[in-house]
Enzyme design. Structure first.
Site, mmCIF file in Angstrom:
data_model
loop_
_atom_site.group_PDB
_atom_site.id
_atom_site.type_symbol
_atom_site.label_atom_id
_atom_site.label_comp_id
_atom_site.label_asym_id
_atom_site.label_seq_id
_atom_site.Cartn_x
_atom_site.Cartn_y
_atom_site.Cartn_z
ATOM 1 N N ARG A 97 16.180 41.727 24.003
ATOM 2 C CA ARG A 97 17.443 42.429 24.233
ATOM 3 C C ARG A 97 17.722 42.409 25.722
ATOM 4 O O ARG A 97 16.938 41.880 26.493
ATOM 5 C CB ARG A 97 17.438 43.841 23.627
ATOM 6 C CG ARG A 97 16.147 44.567 23.445
ATOM 7 C CD ARG A 97 15.473 44.965 24.721
ATOM 8 N NE ARG A 97 16.401 45.619 25.598
ATOM 9 C CZ ARG A 97 16.342 45.640 26.900
ATOM 10 N NH1 ARG A 97 15.346 45.023 27.535
ATOM 11 N NH2 ARG A 97 17.239 46.258 27.641
ATOM 12 N N GLY A 98 18.845 43.022 26.120
ATOM 13 C CA GLY A 98 19.260 42.949 27.527
ATOM 14 C C GLY A 98 20.219 41.773 27.665
ATOM 15 O O GLY A 98 19.882 40.650 27.251
ATOM 16 N N ALA A 99 21.401 42.043 28.239
ATOM 17 C CA ALA A 99 22.474 41.039 28.215
ATOM 18 C C ALA A 99 22.060 39.656 28.747
ATOM 19 O O ALA A 99 22.200 38.650 28.044
ATOM 20 C CB ALA A 99 23.677 41.586 28.972
ATOM 21 N N ARG A 122 25.300 39.560 18.380
ATOM 22 C CA ARG A 122 25.624 40.887 18.934
ATOM 23 C C ARG A 122 26.974 40.774 19.652
ATOM 24 O O ARG A 122 27.188 39.798 20.381
ATOM 25 C CB ARG A 122 24.538 41.371 19.914
ATOM 26 C CG ARG A 122 23.224 41.737 19.225
ATOM 27 C CD ARG A 122 22.246 42.388 20.197
ATOM 28 N NE ARG A 122 22.574 43.787 20.441
ATOM 29 C CZ ARG A 122 21.911 44.554 21.294
ATOM 30 N NH1 ARG A 122 20.893 44.060 21.990
ATOM 31 N NH2 ARG A 122 22.247 45.819 21.458
ATOM 32 N N GLN A 161 14.617 52.225 24.949
ATOM 33 C CA GLN A 161 14.339 51.153 25.922
ATOM 34 C C GLN A 161 13.796 51.720 27.237
ATOM 35 O O GLN A 161 12.990 51.082 27.913
ATOM 36 C CB GLN A 161 15.626 50.357 26.216
ATOM 37 C CG GLN A 161 16.114 49.505 25.069
ATOM 38 C CD GLN A 161 17.149 50.242 24.218
ATOM 39 O OE1 GLN A 161 17.064 51.454 24.040
ATOM 40 N NE2 GLN A 161 18.100 49.527 23.669
ATOM 41 N N ASP A 199 26.702 45.343 30.216
ATOM 42 C CA ASP A 199 26.802 44.301 29.184
ATOM 43 C C ASP A 199 28.116 43.540 29.273
ATOM 44 O O ASP A 199 28.177 42.355 28.985
ATOM 45 C CB ASP A 199 26.635 44.920 27.797
ATOM 46 C CG ASP A 199 25.161 45.126 27.508
ATOM 47 O OD1 ASP A 199 24.592 46.084 28.055
ATOM 48 O OD2 ASP A 199 24.581 44.295 26.791
ATOM 49 N N ASN A 240 28.023 49.621 29.028
ATOM 50 C CA ASN A 240 26.557 49.562 29.135
ATOM 51 C C ASN A 240 25.989 50.474 28.047
ATOM 52 O O ASN A 240 26.723 51.116 27.287
ATOM 53 C CB ASN A 240 26.105 49.983 30.536
ATOM 54 C CG ASN A 240 24.629 49.703 30.767
ATOM 55 O OD1 ASN A 240 24.144 48.606 30.499
ATOM 56 N ND2 ASN A 240 23.877 50.686 31.219
ATOM 57 N N LYS A 241 24.683 50.537 27.973
ATOM 58 C CA LYS A 241 23.992 51.285 26.918
ATOM 59 C C LYS A 241 24.581 52.672 26.715
ATOM 60 O O LYS A 241 24.922 53.363 27.685
ATOM 61 C CB LYS A 241 22.504 51.362 27.297
ATOM 62 C CG LYS A 241 21.615 52.103 26.339
ATOM 63 C CD LYS A 241 21.739 51.671 24.891
ATOM 64 C CE LYS A 241 21.539 50.202 24.679
ATOM 65 N NZ LYS A 241 21.960 49.766 23.298
#
Ligand code: MRU
Length: 358
Positions: free
Chosen positions: A46-48, A90, A204, A245, A255-256
């Protein structure tokens, strides 16, 4: 050192399984685009930026895994379906779409230059896609290093910082974005303390970021998400640093989930709020953050923790994976091309025009 996140060894990609961290280091092997997309969707990785890099490798994987087409027309159709499969994994991180479009474009240009189809030329196409995927990962690594330098330059001595989710090495092919800034600033003796919020529901921050900070020997503590306001009021936090993101043309930033709440709290407490993200995060086709598609994930990720049901059986839960922070709450956005400050449509467009070292 953080373990390698992606290892491409033709014809497979080994992906560090981040769902098992920090207690177990294990790799999942994927062999085609569908398996790569599933790993992205299931958050094995994960993570853009890292999602984008994995998607890039999905192209040579798919061409190797499939029966060889018998014409360039068929090859282009295969490339297009590969891009579709990967992009469906995603919706929010632009890096995934950036990488898939770039790989598709590379293949389409190669094919446009060809006359007769031959197995030899098909092998040359695969090699050129492997080179392009490698280039995307290298660019990410270099962008992280540059953002680390620029971001660390913004921090004062003895900074007490707060970060959210994981925008670290585990989310990229380099030192990370937000966490890269913290570790770089730490190496310049500028960090007194770093807080990582646990990042419910997927943890995370608790599983990944605090582990990275611990390994980099940054003085740090884990907090639950609902402690942020109290600590901004009482613990002397003087910078909030997060990743992104997708950033709209006016600087609104997805973002998250939880990032927006932190930005509101930071504004109330007059704490600078920094977003660190490479330029493939900036979506100039979207005027504002209202147009950013926010991923909705399963309610089980909210009602279960570590496979254990924590809410009453049968309860329904909401799980938007991201939120949008308005540009007006962001003190500066740091890309590999420079510092965007103040954040608005004009300054974002200017940053994109700048020459980058890449
Ligand atoms: O759902 P995730 O874990 O992929 O979300 C990650 C984030 O929100 C990060 O902050 C963002 O991708 C930037 S990573 C350098």
């Amino acid at each position: 050192m953080i373990p390698a996140r992606l290892i491409y060894k033709t014809p497979v990609l080994k992906i560090l399984d981040q769902r098992l961290l920090p207690h177990k280091t294990a790799y999942m092997i994927v062999r085609n685009a569908a398996q790569t997309a599933k790993a992205i969707k299931d958050m094995v990785l994960r993570g853009a930026p890292l999602i984008g890099c994995a998607a890039a490798w999905g192209f040579p994987l798919e061409l190797k895994a499939c029966r060889r087409p018998s014409s360039w027309k068929e090859t282009l159709a295969l490339i297009n379906s590969t891009a579709r499969v990967l992009k469906a994994a995603r919706p929010t991180a632009l890096a995934l779409f950036y990488a898939a479009d770039r790989m598709r474009g590379k293949a389409a240009c190669f094919i446009a230059d060809q006359k007769d189809f031959s197995p030899k030329k098909y092998a040359v196409l695969i090699r050129s896609l492997e080179r392009e995927a490698y280039k995307i990962t290298e660019e990410d690594r270099l962008a992280c290093a540059r953002m680390g330098e620029l971001g660390a330059g913004l921090l004062k001595k003895k900074s007490i910082v707060l970060t959210h989710c994981n925008a670290g090495a585990l989310a990229t092919m380099g030192i990370g974005t937000a966490v890269g800034v913290i570790t770089e600033a730490h190496s310049r003796n500028k960090i007194k303390h770093a807080y990582s919020s646990e990042t419910r529901p997927y943890l995370q921050g608790a599983r990944l970021t605090i582990w990275e900070l611990q390994r980099s020997k940054v003085p740090s503590e884990l907090i639950t998400d609902n402690m942020a306001g109290h600590l901004m009021k009482t613990a002397g936090i003087n910078a909030v640093i997060v990743g992104a993101d997708r950033i709209a043309a006016n600087g609104d930033t997805a973002n998250k989930i939880g990032t927006y709440s932190l930005a509101v709290l930071a504004a109330y407490h007059k704490i600078p709020f920094y977003v660190i993200a490479p330029t493939p995060t900036i979506d100039i086709t979207l005027k504002t953050g209202d147009e950013i598609r926010i991923e909705e994930r399963s309610s089980e990720e909210v009602t279960f923790i570590n496979g254990r049901l924590v809410a009453p059986k049968g309860v329904r839960a909401r799980h938007p994976g991201f939120d949008v922070t308005p540009a007006g709450l962001i003190t500066a956005i740091v890309t590999e091309k420079g510092v965007i400050r103040p954040v608005n449509k004009k300054t974002v467009a200017n940053n994109l025009k700048h020459f980058a070292f890449l």
